[in-house]
Write an enzyme that holds these catalytic residues in place. Structure first.
Site, PDB file in Angstrom:
ATOM      1  N   CYS A 157     -10.976   2.892   0.246  1.00 35.10           N
ATOM      2  CA  CYS A 157      -9.543   3.117   0.485  1.00 35.10           C
ATOM      3  C   CYS A 157      -9.206   2.327   1.749  1.00 35.10           C
ATOM      4  O   CYS A 157      -9.934   2.390   2.745  1.00 35.10           O
ATOM      5  CB  CYS A 157      -9.295   4.605   0.694  1.00 35.10           C
ATOM      6  N   ASP A 180       0.880  -1.179   0.000  1.00 37.97           N
ATOM      7  CA  ASP A 180       0.000   0.000   0.000  1.00 37.97           C
ATOM      8  C   ASP A 180       0.914   1.224   0.000  1.00 37.97           C
ATOM      9  O   ASP A 180       2.140   1.113   0.151  1.00 37.97           O
ATOM     10  CB  ASP A 180      -0.897  -0.017   1.247  1.00 37.97           C
ATOM     11  N   SER A 181       0.297   2.396  -0.108  1.00 37.76           N
ATOM     12  CA  SER A 181       1.094   3.622  -0.049  1.00 37.76           C
ATOM     13  C   SER A 181       1.614   3.889   1.366  1.00 37.76           C
ATOM     14  O   SER A 181       2.556   4.646   1.544  1.00 37.76           O
ATOM     15  CB  SER A 181       0.244   4.805  -0.500  1.00 37.76           C
ATOM     16  N   GLU A 203      -2.542   8.808   8.485  1.00 34.52           N
ATOM     17  CA  GLU A 203      -1.075   8.689   8.534  1.00 34.52           C
ATOM     18  C   GLU A 203      -0.484   9.522   9.682  1.00 34.52           C
ATOM     19  O   GLU A 203       0.560   9.193  10.216  1.00 34.52           O
ATOM     20  CB  GLU A 203      -0.456   9.147   7.203  1.00 34.52           C
ATOM     21  N   THR A 239      -6.554   2.735  -4.482  1.00 37.33           N
ATOM     22  CA  THR A 239      -6.088   3.604  -5.559  1.00 37.33           C
ATOM     23  C   THR A 239      -5.347   2.800  -6.619  1.00 37.33           C
ATOM     24  O   THR A 239      -5.650   2.881  -7.818  1.00 37.33           O
ATOM     25  CB  THR A 239      -5.170   4.703  -4.974  1.00 37.33           C
ATOM     26  N   CYS A 265      -4.566  -1.605  -1.700  1.00 42.56           N
ATOM     27  CA  CYS A 265      -4.669  -0.172  -1.934  1.00 42.56           C
ATOM     28  C   CYS A 265      -5.762   0.054  -2.975  1.00 42.56           C
ATOM     29  O   CYS A 265      -5.643  -0.432  -4.117  1.00 42.56           O
ATOM     30  CB  CYS A 265      -3.323   0.345  -2.448  1.00 42.56           C
ATOM     31  N   HIS A 314      -7.123   2.751   3.976  1.00 46.33           N
ATOM     32  CA  HIS A 314      -6.856   3.532   5.194  1.00 46.33           C
ATOM     33  C   HIS A 314      -8.131   3.755   6.017  1.00 46.33           C
ATOM     34  O   HIS A 314      -8.066   3.957   7.222  1.00 46.33           O
ATOM     35  CB  HIS A 314      -6.296   4.923   4.844  1.00 46.33           C
ATOM     36  N   TYR A 331      -0.980   8.379  -2.452  1.00 48.04           N
ATOM     37  CA  TYR A 331      -1.058   8.108  -3.888  1.00 48.04           C
ATOM     38  C   TYR A 331      -2.311   8.765  -4.496  1.00 48.04           C
ATOM     39  O   TYR A 331      -2.337   9.074  -5.675  1.00 48.04           O
ATOM     40  CB  TYR A 331      -1.194   6.595  -4.144  1.00 48.04           C
ATOM     41  N   GLY A 332      -3.353   8.889  -3.669  1.00 54.41           N
ATOM     42  CA  GLY A 332      -4.692   9.207  -4.185  1.00 54.41           C
ATOM     43  C   GLY A 332      -4.866  10.560  -4.834  1.00 54.41           C
ATOM     44  O   GLY A 332      -5.865  10.796  -5.503  1.00 54.41           O
TER      45      GLY A 332
HETATM   46  N1  DGL Z   1      -4.708   2.932   1.108  1.00 56.01           N
HETATM   47  C1  DGL Z   1      -4.701   3.635  -0.151  1.00 56.01           C
HETATM   48  C2  DGL Z   1      -5.990   3.333  -0.887  1.00 56.01           C
HETATM   49  O1  DGL Z   1      -6.602   2.315  -0.577  1.00 56.01           O
HETATM   50  C3  DGL Z   1      -4.330   5.025   0.154  1.00 56.01           C
HETATM   51  C4  DGL Z   1      -4.248   5.930  -0.965  1.00 56.01           C
HETATM   52  C5  DGL Z   1      -3.359   7.109  -0.818  1.00 56.01           C
HETATM   53  O2  DGL Z   1      -2.164   6.919  -0.547  1.00 56.01           O
HETATM   54  O3  DGL Z   1      -3.852   8.196  -1.076  1.00 56.01           O
HETATM   55  O4  DGL Z   1      -6.451   4.013  -1.761  1.00 56.01           O
END
Ligand code: DGL
Length: 281
Positions: free
Chosen positions: A185, A10-11, A151, A75, A73, A187, A42-43
């Site tokens: 997402c 994941d990010s 985060e 995204t 993830c 998170h 990443y989003g």
């Molecule tokens: N956990 C990522 C997702 O499911 C996070 C995306 C991000 O880093 O913006 O989209």
């Protein structure tokens, strides 16, 4: 039978929602996790950048000789799905398993989707849901501030900042009377108590990390690729920035001390030489 580790990425912290579930359903498996903490989020990035990062993450996990890769993830899963990337190792994302569970959970056919801006823009969850049931009414909302809030540890259930932001993002969906909400997402399940408080406790929340983990576990079992090990497996964590804050948050979320198990790597060293057959975006 296959004793290699399962690779998850994941990010940042979000993919730990999948790891937690994998540890529960497949306790004997080894897991290697990569959180791209140096480049999160990443989003809010472009498709090209997300794809480039995802391919590097996959390349890194492949270098560890894993038996399967789970893109935990939303995204990455949304973008990679329409990019026709040829990944020569068993691979799964979060979109299809999450959509399947949501489609069978709804009673009034009104489903909400929340995710990063890139995920919502891609339309991936919506497409998948309508493939399953074209009569579904779908309402989408991107929630770009949720990932930085998670985060940065704004996660306790009465956190005022996160509650205010959640009100702003979720009021529209609440007014549409969705009975099922996809946490698109990975998170977001970390702040599910706040989300539930705002959207209403009667709305069923679908956790994309958990759904993807259960899907991966079934796929490994079906293809007879589970480990033969009879003792608990281990989990090793890799990050692309300093280990300290990740160790602390991951330890809290997984309820174990992981500080000796987190290593930092240079993700830029991993090239993106996987084949993209038709990236038409
Ligand atoms: N956990 C990522 C997702 O499911 C996070 C995306 C991000 O880093 O913006 O989209």
């Amino acid at each position: 039978m296959n004793n290699k580790a399962i690779g998850v990425f994941d990010s940042g912290l979000g993919g730990l929602t999948a790891v937690k579930e994998l540890m529960k359903v497949l306790p004997n498996e080894n897991i290697v996790y990569f959180g791209d903490t140096g480049r999160v989020p990443y989003g809010d990035k472009s498709r090209q950048t997300i794809l480039k990062y995802a391919l590097q993450d996959i390349e890194f996990l492949k270098s560890l000789n894993v038996k399967m890769i789970l893109a935990a993830c939303g995204t990455v899963s949304s973008i990679i799905e329409e990019s026709n990337v040829n990944i020569d190792i068993p691979f799964t994302g979060v979109v299809a398993p999450t959509a399947a569970t949501a489609a069978s959970a709804t009673r009034n056919n009104k489903i909400g989707i929340i995710g990063t801006t890139a995920t919502i823009k891609s339309g991936a969850y919506k497409r998948e849901l309508l493939k399953i049931n074209s009569e579904l009414q779908i309402f989408e909302q991107d929630c770009p501030l949720f990932v930085p809030l998670v985060e940065n540890g704004f996660i306790e259930k009465d956190n005022k900042a996160t509650l205010i932001i959640a009100e702003k993002y979720l009021t529209g969906l609440r007014n549409k009377k969705v009975d099922t909400l996809i946490l698109g997402c990975t998170h977001y399940p970390i702040i599910s108590e706040i989300i539930s408080r705002v959207i209403g406790s009667d709305v069923k929340l679908i956790d994309s990390g958990k759904e993807a983990a259960m899907f991966a576990a079934n796929a490994l079992s079906f293809s007879e690729c589970l480990t033969e090990r009879k003792t608990n497996g281990s989990c090793t964590f890799y990050v692309s920035d300093t280990v300290n804050s990740f160790s602390k948050s991951a330890g809290l979320f997984l309820q174990q001390n992981v500080s000796q198990k987190v290593k930092m790597i240079d993700i830029a060293k991993y090239s993106t030489n996987l084949e993209i057959i038709n990236d038409c975006g």
